[in-house]
Enzyme design. Structure first.
Site, PDB file in Angstrom:
ATOM      1  N   CYS A   1      23.837  20.569   1.733  1.00 35.96           N
ATOM      2  CA  CYS A   1      23.055  21.807   1.675  1.00 35.96           C
ATOM      3  C   CYS A   1      22.465  22.168   3.024  1.00 35.96           C
ATOM      4  O   CYS A   1      22.357  23.337   3.367  1.00 35.96           O
ATOM      5  CB  CYS A   1      21.956  21.683   0.629  1.00 35.96           C
ATOM      6  SG  CYS A   1      20.895  20.264   0.886  1.00 35.96           S
TER       7      CYS A   1
ATOM      8  N   GLU B   1      15.984  23.905  -5.446  1.00 34.73           N
ATOM      9  CA  GLU B   1      16.560  23.566  -4.135  1.00 34.73           C
ATOM     10  C   GLU B   1      17.968  24.131  -4.150  1.00 34.73           C
ATOM     11  O   GLU B   1      18.844  23.622  -4.842  1.00 34.73           O
ATOM     12  CB  GLU B   1      16.544  22.061  -3.941  1.00 34.73           C
ATOM     13  CG  GLU B   1      15.129  21.515  -4.015  1.00 34.73           C
ATOM     14  CD  GLU B   1      14.965  20.131  -3.428  1.00 34.73           C
ATOM     15  OE1 GLU B   1      15.960  19.397  -3.349  1.00 34.73           O
ATOM     16  OE2 GLU B   1      13.837  19.780  -3.071  1.00 34.73           O
TER      17      GLU B   1
ATOM     18  N   LYS C   1      20.304  15.811 -16.373  1.00 39.89           N
ATOM     19  CA  LYS C   1      21.641  16.385 -16.648  1.00 39.89           C
ATOM     20  C   LYS C   1      22.420  16.336 -15.334  1.00 39.89           C
ATOM     21  O   LYS C   1      22.262  17.195 -14.466  1.00 39.89           O
ATOM     22  CB  LYS C   1      21.468  17.835 -17.126  1.00 39.89           C
ATOM     23  CG  LYS C   1      22.555  18.356 -18.029  1.00 39.89           C
ATOM     24  CD  LYS C   1      23.962  18.325 -17.478  1.00 39.89           C
ATOM     25  CE  LYS C   1      24.303  19.481 -16.571  1.00 39.89           C
ATOM     26  NZ  LYS C   1      25.577  19.319 -15.852  1.00 39.89           N
TER      27      LYS C   1
ATOM     28  N   GLU D   1      27.804  30.843   1.813  1.00 40.54           N
ATOM     29  CA  GLU D   1      27.871  29.377   1.877  1.00 40.54           C
ATOM     30  C   GLU D   1      29.277  28.923   1.475  1.00 40.54           C
ATOM     31  O   GLU D   1      29.754  29.269   0.394  1.00 40.54           O
ATOM     32  CB  GLU D   1      26.846  28.761   0.915  1.00 40.54           C
ATOM     33  CG  GLU D   1      26.805  27.254   1.026  1.00 40.54           C
ATOM     34  CD  GLU D   1      25.827  26.601   0.042  1.00 40.54           C
ATOM     35  OE1 GLU D   1      25.813  27.003  -1.129  1.00 40.54           O
ATOM     36  OE2 GLU D   1      25.107  25.685   0.461  1.00 40.54           O
TER      37      GLU D   1
HETATM   38  P1  NAD Z   1      25.860  24.344  -9.428  1.00 47.28           P
HETATM   39  O1  NAD Z   1      24.776  25.343  -9.363  1.00 47.28           O
HETATM   40  O2  NAD Z   1      27.215  24.790  -9.802  1.00 47.28           O
HETATM   41  O3  NAD Z   1      25.504  23.171 -10.440  1.00 47.28           O
HETATM   42  C1  NAD Z   1      24.328  22.393 -10.301  1.00 47.28           C
HETATM   43  C2  NAD Z   1      23.925  21.860 -11.651  1.00 47.28           C
HETATM   44  O4  NAD Z   1      23.542  22.952 -12.482  1.00 47.28           O
HETATM   45  C3  NAD Z   1      25.038  21.144 -12.400  1.00 47.28           C
HETATM   46  O5  NAD Z   1      24.498  20.015 -13.057  1.00 47.28           O
HETATM   47  C4  NAD Z   1      25.493  22.170 -13.400  1.00 47.28           C
HETATM   48  O6  NAD Z   1      26.076  21.615 -14.549  1.00 47.28           O
HETATM   49  C5  NAD Z   1      24.192  22.863 -13.743  1.00 47.28           C
HETATM   50  N1  NAD Z   1      24.315  24.215 -14.294  1.00 47.28           N
HETATM   51  C6  NAD Z   1      25.291  25.124 -14.073  1.00 47.28           C
HETATM   52  N2  NAD Z   1      25.054  26.247 -14.785  1.00 47.28           N
HETATM   53  C7  NAD Z   1      23.889  26.058 -15.453  1.00 47.28           C
HETATM   54  C8  NAD Z   1      23.116  26.856 -16.349  1.00 47.28           C
HETATM   55  N3  NAD Z   1      23.488  28.075 -16.695  1.00 47.28           N
HETATM   56  N4  NAD Z   1      21.975  26.344 -16.837  1.00 47.28           N
HETATM   57  C9  NAD Z   1      21.568  25.103 -16.485  1.00 47.28           C
HETATM   58  N5  NAD Z   1      22.269  24.296 -15.667  1.00 47.28           N
HETATM   59  C10 NAD Z   1      23.420  24.764 -15.142  1.00 47.28           C
HETATM   60  O7  NAD Z   1      25.844  23.647  -7.998  1.00 47.28           O
HETATM   61  P2  NAD Z   1      26.882  22.592  -7.445  1.00 47.28           P
HETATM   62  O8  NAD Z   1      28.140  23.330  -7.135  1.00 47.28           O
HETATM   63  O9  NAD Z   1      26.895  21.396  -8.327  1.00 47.28           O
HETATM   64  O10 NAD Z   1      26.171  22.119  -6.089  1.00 47.28           O
HETATM   65  C11 NAD Z   1      26.384  22.701  -4.855  1.00 47.28           C
HETATM   66  C12 NAD Z   1      25.238  23.631  -4.494  1.00 47.28           C
HETATM   67  O11 NAD Z   1      24.005  22.920  -4.478  1.00 47.28           O
HETATM   68  C13 NAD Z   1      25.363  24.243  -3.107  1.00 47.28           C
HETATM   69  O12 NAD Z   1      25.012  25.592  -3.149  1.00 47.28           O
HETATM   70  C14 NAD Z   1      24.332  23.466  -2.293  1.00 47.28           C
HETATM   71  O13 NAD Z   1      23.843  24.127  -1.148  1.00 47.28           O
HETATM   72  C15 NAD Z   1      23.274  23.236  -3.291  1.00 47.28           C
HETATM   73  N6  NAD Z   1      22.435  22.113  -2.900  1.00 47.28           N
HETATM   74  C16 NAD Z   1      21.166  22.370  -2.469  1.00 47.28           C
HETATM   75  C17 NAD Z   1      20.339  21.327  -2.057  1.00 47.28           C
HETATM   76  C18 NAD Z   1      18.938  21.604  -1.572  1.00 47.28           C
HETATM   77  O14 NAD Z   1      18.172  20.660  -1.482  1.00 47.28           O
HETATM   78  N7  NAD Z   1      18.562  22.841  -1.273  1.00 47.28           N
HETATM   79  C19 NAD Z   1      20.813  20.019  -2.094  1.00 47.28           C
HETATM   80  C20 NAD Z   1      22.112  19.796  -2.542  1.00 47.28           C
HETATM   81  C21 NAD Z   1      22.902  20.844  -2.950  1.00 47.28           C
END
Ligand code: NAD
Length: 509
Positions: free
Chosen positions: A300, A266, A191, A399
């Site tokens: 991240c 992550e 997804k 963040e």
């Molecule tokens: P997000 O949490 O908004 O979305 C991530 C994914 O989760 C998307 O595909 C979204 O559609 C899905 N999602 C959202 N709500 C959901 C739910 N209720 N159930 C299931 N899936 C759901 O994150 P984002 O804004 O896309 O990404 C940025 C974040 O990701 C930042 O906090 C960043 O630090 C983190 N990040 C972490 C790493 C790591 O390796 N630790 C790497 C990259 C990004």
């Protein structure tokens, strides 16, 4: 700040963009069963440029069913590691063959500078090659009990993996999950993030050409709370690998609890970069600037809090601010651009709000904070630096996930550790010093999943990747990823007839 003037060639959309981004289920490109879609925006204009299928629970059901069938009836989980490895190598070749197209789509869809988008294609291909090698070189554990018994561990693919990915460097992060899941013999449903669905549309053809059987790899696009939540709630998906925000991670963990799913999380970060007066300041300043402004600050592991020892504090603040003012902000397609457009107007508004919060909290804005000249539209922000940021400030704690650096002074090693650990997060950390004793001591005391000494974030795919505290659960990378996507199955073998206690064989009473 330096901005480039938009030119028609650089703003034009890539050729042959799909009019509808479809799901990919059981080897077919399909719309949502109910026809639902959502618009996809280009971050330079914030105009919708296409629509994407918005998966619902019924679409997830269909994809999980296809993946389930490919797992139980298809060849994939039973292939020899070498056979899967060969296919993974072909996927890597397919990605590299699509290199320019992929970079062009990624830059257009996410606002990432084209030169940095090119690097992502290479890294994605490497992820496939790396896990292709891991799967053929792995060994299983065996335990001998004298001459009586021999116990060995078989690692079995868990089944249908649910992969949920974020919008920052989307293709590379998708590959980081796809490669080990496929190498392990799982089938899967991916997804992708709804703000950056475009580059995933290259995957079906790459997978087909590489010889991945239909149903092994499936994509369902959609909104997180709909498609993502349905994937998490599906009883036939025993494992969820999630990368995204900490708040979303918490929701997914709660929703997975009733199914007792295996989870890898992550999550977010607010990583400290600690610079001591005895460090190579030229290298430390280069790294500090690169770590926060590359990938648009949407990274991240960004070193978003720069902690600087007092004797060199003013010098480092001045040098970093000057470099920030010279970061080349421009159109994502322009090869001169160092900092492009942030992904989405909602995210842009959030990042700009943090700039206002920082100023209101009393931090000293020493660079940026405004929209660059010559870029009146789209999600552009100057490379921004706040000095004198205090631990109580929200910009120190939360963040921001954009091109905003917070600088804070410290006086002692103890204070450096205290400041480094003073947030909810614990993903990465960076230490710059020429005192090896100090570096080693601090590397143990700083709470982070990963730490680099005298280096920016240079990845070694063999090492575990992940965070502590609010930055994640579990580790991926190398064997850790294979462990995650497989279940250990222990087989105990008697090597000769062993005595068994004989219940019910005594004289009747
Ligand atoms: P997000 O949490 O908004 O979305 C991530 C994914 O989760 C998307 O595909 C979204 O559609 C899905 N999602 C959202 N709500 C959901 C739910 N209720 N159930 C299931 N899936 C759901 O994150 P984002 O804004 O896309 O990404 C940025 C974040 O990701 C930042 O906090 C960043 O630090 C983190 N990040 C972490 C790493 C790591 O390796 N630790 C790497 C990259 C990004």
């Amino acid at each position: 700040m330096t901005s480039t003037t938009p030119t028609p060639e650089l703003t034009s959309r890539p050729a042959e963009l799909p009019g509808l981004l479809t799901h990919y289920i059981g080897g077919e490109r399909v719309p949502s069963l109910g026809g639902e879609t959502f618009p996809v925006l280009d971050p330079v204009t914030n105009e919708p440029y296409t629509v994407c299928a918005a998966g619902q629970a019924a679409d997830i059901d269909r994809a999980v069913e296809a993946a389930r069938r490919a797992f139980t009836e298809g060849p994939w989980p039973k292939l020899k590691p070498r056979e899967r490895s060969r296919i993974l190598y072909r996927i890597a070749e397919g990605i590299e063959a699509a290199d320019e197209r992929l970079a062009e789509l990624e830059a257009y869809d996410t606002g990432l500078p084209i030169t940095q988008a090119r690097g992502q294609a290479h890294r994605a291909a490497e992820n496939f090659r790396f896990f292709a090698d891991v799967i053929v070189s792995g060994a299983e554990e065996a335990f001998q009990v004298g001459e009586e018994q021999y116990n060995h561990v078989i690692r079995k693919p868990i089944g249908v993996a649910g992969l949920i990915t974020p919008w920052n460097t989307p293709f590379m992060l998708e590959s980081w999950k796809l490669a080990p899941a496929l190498a392990s013999g799982c089938t899967l449903v991916l997804k992708p993030a709804e703000w950056s669905p475009l580059s995933a549309s290259l995957l079906p053809e790459i997978m087909e050409k590489a010889g991945v059987p239909a149903g092994v790899f499936n994509i369902v696009h959609g909104i997180g709370e709909e498609a993502g939540a349905a994937l998490v709630d599906h009883p036939q998906v025993p494992l969820i690998s999630f990368t995204g925000e900490t708040t979303t991670g918490r929701i997914i963990a709660e929703n997975s609890a009733k199914h007792l799913k295996t989870l890898s999380m992550e999550l977010g970060g607010k990583s400290p970069c600690v610079v001591f007066a005895d460090a190579d300041l030229d290298a430390a300043v280069d790294a500090a600037v690169f770590q926060i402004f590359s990938l648009n600050g949407e990274r991240c592991t960004a070193g978003s809090r720069l902690l600087v020892e007092r004797p060199v504090y003013d010098e480092v603040v001045a040098r970093v601010a000057e470099r920030a003012r010279n970061v080349r902000i421009g159109l994502p397609g322009d090869p001169r651009t160092e900092l492009g457009a942030l992904i989405h107007p909602e995210h842009y508004a959030r990042v700009r709000e943090y700039v206002e919060i920082g100023s209101a909290e009393g931090a000293r804005l020493v660079a940026g904070g405004t929209r660059p000249e010559g870029l009146p539209e789209g999600n552009f922000l100057d490379a921004t630096v706040f000095a004198d940021v205090k631990p109580a400030h929200r910009i120190f704690q939360e963040e921001i996930f954009g091109p905003v650096l917070c600088i804070t002074p410290f006086d002692t090693d103890e204070e450096a550790v205290e400041l480094a650990n003073d947030t909810a997060y614990g993903l990465a950390a960076y230490i710059w010093t020429n005192n090896l004793d100090r570096a080693n001591t601090l590397s143990r005391e700083i709470e982070s999943g990963m730490l680099w000494i005298n280096s920016q974030n240079v990845r070694d795919l063999r090492t575990p990747f992940g965070g502590v505290k609010a930055s994640g659960i579990g580790r991926e990378g190398g064997r850790h990823s294979i462990d995650f996507y497989t279940e250990s199955h222990i087989v105990h073998v008697a090597l000769r007839t062993l005595p068994v206690p004989r219940f019910g064989a005594g004289p009747a009473e």
